[in-house]
Design an enzyme around this catalytic site. Structure first.
Site, PDB file in Angstrom:
ATOM      1  N   ILE A 177       0.809  -1.215   0.000  1.00 20.95           N
ATOM      2  CA  ILE A 177       0.000   0.000   0.000  1.00 20.95           C
ATOM      3  C   ILE A 177       0.847   1.272   0.000  1.00 20.95           C
ATOM      4  O   ILE A 177       0.325   2.368  -0.124  1.00 20.95           O
ATOM      5  CB  ILE A 177      -1.014   0.045   1.171  1.00 20.95           C
ATOM      6  CG1 ILE A 177      -0.306  -0.194   2.512  1.00 20.95           C
ATOM      7  CG2 ILE A 177      -2.128  -0.971   0.961  1.00 20.95           C
ATOM      8  CD1 ILE A 177      -1.212   0.107   3.695  1.00 20.95           C
ATOM      9  N   GLY A 207       8.327   3.768   0.533  1.00 21.84           N
ATOM     10  CA  GLY A 207       9.179   4.903   0.861  1.00 21.84           C
ATOM     11  C   GLY A 207      10.584   4.629   0.389  1.00 21.84           C
ATOM     12  O   GLY A 207      10.827   3.645  -0.318  1.00 21.84           O
ATOM     13  N   ALA A 208      11.516   5.509   0.786  1.00 20.85           N
ATOM     14  CA  ALA A 208      12.894   5.335   0.346  1.00 20.85           C
ATOM     15  C   ALA A 208      13.509   4.087   0.950  1.00 20.85           C
ATOM     16  O   ALA A 208      14.315   3.418   0.330  1.00 20.85           O
ATOM     17  CB  ALA A 208      13.717   6.551   0.718  1.00 20.85           C
ATOM     18  N   GLU A 209      13.111   3.752   2.185  1.00 17.17           N
ATOM     19  CA  GLU A 209      13.797   2.617   2.789  1.00 17.17           C
ATOM     20  C   GLU A 209      12.884   1.464   3.185  1.00 17.17           C
ATOM     21  O   GLU A 209      13.362   0.449   3.645  1.00 17.17           O
ATOM     22  CB  GLU A 209      14.636   3.075   3.984  1.00 17.17           C
ATOM     23  CG  GLU A 209      13.848   3.780   5.066  1.00 17.17           C
ATOM     24  CD  GLU A 209      14.676   3.912   6.346  1.00 17.17           C
ATOM     25  OE1 GLU A 209      15.803   3.429   6.392  1.00 17.17           O
ATOM     26  OE2 GLU A 209      14.154   4.505   7.300  1.00 17.17           O
ATOM     27  N   ALA A 210      11.573   1.629   3.028  1.00 20.49           N
ATOM     28  CA  ALA A 210      10.698   0.548   3.455  1.00 20.49           C
ATOM     29  C   ALA A 210       9.475   0.427   2.558  1.00 20.49           C
ATOM     30  O   ALA A 210       9.096   1.366   1.871  1.00 20.49           O
ATOM     31  CB  ALA A 210      10.251   0.790   4.891  1.00 20.49           C
ATOM     32  N   ASP A 266       9.620  14.191  10.449  1.00 21.49           N
ATOM     33  CA  ASP A 266       8.922  14.324   9.163  1.00 21.49           C
ATOM     34  C   ASP A 266       7.454  14.648   9.425  1.00 21.49           C
ATOM     35  O   ASP A 266       6.555  13.975   8.927  1.00 21.49           O
ATOM     36  CB  ASP A 266       9.077  13.026   8.356  1.00 21.49           C
ATOM     37  CG  ASP A 266       8.744  13.211   6.880  1.00 21.49           C
ATOM     38  OD1 ASP A 266       8.619  14.378   6.440  1.00 21.49           O
ATOM     39  OD2 ASP A 266       8.604  12.201   6.161  1.00 21.49           O
ATOM     40  N   ILE A 321       5.328  -0.748   2.660  1.00 21.29           N
ATOM     41  CA  ILE A 321       4.227  -0.921   3.601  1.00 21.29           C
ATOM     42  C   ILE A 321       3.231  -1.915   2.984  1.00 21.29           C
ATOM     43  O   ILE A 321       2.772  -1.718   1.857  1.00 21.29           O
ATOM     44  CB  ILE A 321       3.490   0.422   3.851  1.00 21.29           C
ATOM     45  CG1 ILE A 321       4.470   1.566   4.086  1.00 21.29           C
ATOM     46  CG2 ILE A 321       2.487   0.283   4.991  1.00 21.29           C
ATOM     47  CD1 ILE A 321       5.135   1.577   5.413  1.00 21.29           C
TER      48      ILE A 321
END
Lengths: 194, 324
Positions: free
Chosen positions: A3, A6-9, A112, A11
């Protein structure tokens, strides 16, 4: 089902034993050698989950952490919509201002804090994504949380947010002063992300 | 338009000639930093001694006479004052003598733009890594066309860090590549990793690596310092790529000659389906051709500066320079 990314994960939405859960997984990065990559992902996962739990204990509305894996966090699924996707209002801004004050007073900086990381469901606000969060009482780091919000909403909306923050926070005035100082620095002026 | 570009911001006195974006000549003389680093006055003296000869050599290799030159560009900054002064005076003298327009160029913009143009990219995320600079940038049209700094080093440039470490190890200075050569076959030892959003810092890494010098084999330290530093650059570049929804990454500046860095950035680009661009080795180092390329575009856009308004600016920030 993925769903978000991001840059590192990544979801995922997963159904585990009949329970809808959101899973945040930090994937292996090919560009880092495993000796750097693995400990880093493990460290960041633990840190993020830890901060979410600290925030939750301080009475801040965050998704409940259900389980923490080596590189993944299993958390409660939050209903509603992101603040960035709905009509903003004075009520919401005052609420997230107070929420940030409470978070800062409990020693957490978010890193953030923007409408893309705030979920709204009815009158409830939930703060998500503690990936860049940290434990800190430094007014400078707190000011960054305000600055990011300032850049993401209209001037009028921000005024409600700041007012609520300063009133609710233990050292709101100091943070506000630091924010003015941070903004004055040349390097930030040209770095506004539109 | 045949434009000659003069670069003298640091250890290199470079002269390049371009015509319609095509490089006709690139000549240079480099001051050898030896084991002491750069002493600005000494480097400036070296540039003064070599200026005329390098300019003549460039004209000769392009098969041109002085009278064929239609425009001049020079590095206005950022750089070492005494060194910039030499290039600036050479350019000013030429412009007066030949009665051609002159354009002051930002050194960082020249690195990025030359890489972007030669590798055929439109609007990339640019990672600019050299001795003095380490920044992540992207073109922004407001309030004027310029490169916006998305992230940068909090302290020293990555090249400076690698060179300083090489000096601590007493490796023969070979323009930044000594660490890369020594790193092959090394094992990783844990290093600090400091990234904050899209910014990063390198002094902690340097201090830690220096403190381990006698106890850990040099090749392991070289390998580790390089992997840690480049991972930091890769992660922040990746973040910038996703945040701006870009589909191109390019790397420029002296450290862009490092093949491990290019390999790492290529993996970042591949993971997100982006194109990765770089240019051949020597053009990444300071050179006159990149200055000439940007100067030609400035002059063609009608943006020349009158000779008496020309100057140097040691702290000429890349995001304050208009791009044409």
């Amino acid at each position: 089902m993925v769903i978000g990314e991001g840059a590192e994960a990544q979801i995922y939405l997963e159904n585990i034993l009949g329970l809808e859960m959101v899973v945040k997984v930090r994937q292996r990065k090919e560009y880092r050698i495993p000796e750097i990559d693995e400990p880093m992902r493990r460290r960041r996962t633990r840190k993020e989950a830890g901060l979410m739990i600290v925030a939750s204990k301080a009475g801040i509305n965050v998704p409940h952490v259900i389980a923490v894996g080596k590189f993944s966090i299993y958390m409660e699924k939050i209903g509603g919509k992101l603040l960035k996707d709905i009509q903003n209002s004075k009520t919401y801004m005052e609420k997230v201002g107070k929420e940030l004050a409470r978070m800062h007073d409990s020693g957490i900086v978010h890193g953030d804090y923007t409408p893309a990381n705030i979920m709204i469901s009815g009158n409830e606000t939930t703060i998500i994504d503690f990936g860049l969060a940290d434990m800190s009482l430094d007014p400078e780091q707190k000011a960054v949380d305000l600055l990011l919000m300032k850049r993401s909403v209209t001037r009028g909306m921000y005024a409600h947010f700041e007012h609520a923050y300063v009133n609710a926070s233990r050292n709101g005035t100091a943070v506000k002063k630091q924010l003015a100082e941070t903004e004055r620095r040349g390097r930030y002026q040209s770095r506004t992300l539109s | 338009m045949r434009v000659i570009g003069i670069e003298s911001s640091a250890h290199t006195f470079g002269v390049g000639i371009v015509d319609d974006g095509k490089i006709l000549a690139k000549e240079k003389e480099m001051f050898h930093i030896g084991t002491t680093g750069m002493i600005p006055a000494e480097v400036a003296e070296f540039h003064t001694d070599n200026a005329a000869e390098v300019i003549n050599r460039a004209l000769k290799s392009a098969n041109l006479n002085y009278s064929d030159i239609e425009g001049i560009g020079y590095t206005r900054g950022p750089g070492l004052g005494p060194c910039l002064q030499v290039g600036y005076l050479s350019a000013k003298t030429l412009a007066k003598k030949l009665k051609v327009p002159i354009a002051p160029v930002n050194h960082g913009v020249a690195h990025i733009e030359s890489t972007r143009l030669i590798s055929g990219m439109k609007d990339p995320i640019a990672l600019y890594v050299s001795g003095g600079n380490s920044q992540i940038l992207k073109m922004d049209n407001k309030p004027f066309k310029h490169y916006r700094v998305l992230g940068e080093t909090f302290d020293i440039g990555v090249g400076n860090m690698l060179d300083s470490f090489a000096r601590e190890l007493k490796l023969t200075p070979s323009w930044g590549s000594s660490i890369e050569k020594k790193a092959s076959g090394g094992k990783y030892v844990e290093m600090p990793y400091s990234v904050k959003g899209m910014d990063f810092s390198f002094t902690g890494l340097l201090t830690k690596a220096v403190s381990m010098i006698p106890d850990v084999p040099a090749k392991d330290l070289c390998f580790s310092i390089q992997e840690a530093a480049f991972s930091m650059l890769a992660e922040t570049t990746e973040r910038a790529l996703l945040l701006t929804n870009s589909d191109e990454i390019c790397v420029c500046g002296g450290v862009a000659q490092n093949s491990r860095l290019k390999q790492i950035l290529n993996l970042v680009a591949k993971e997100h389906g982006a194109r990765f661009g770089f240019i051949e080795g020597a053009l990444n180092a300071d050179n006159g051709a990149m200055i000439a390329m940007v100067a030609e575009r400035m002059l063609l856009a009608g943006h020349s500066t009158s000779i008496d308004k020309c100057d140097i600016e040691q702290r000429f920030r890349v995001d304050s320079a208009e791009v044409f």
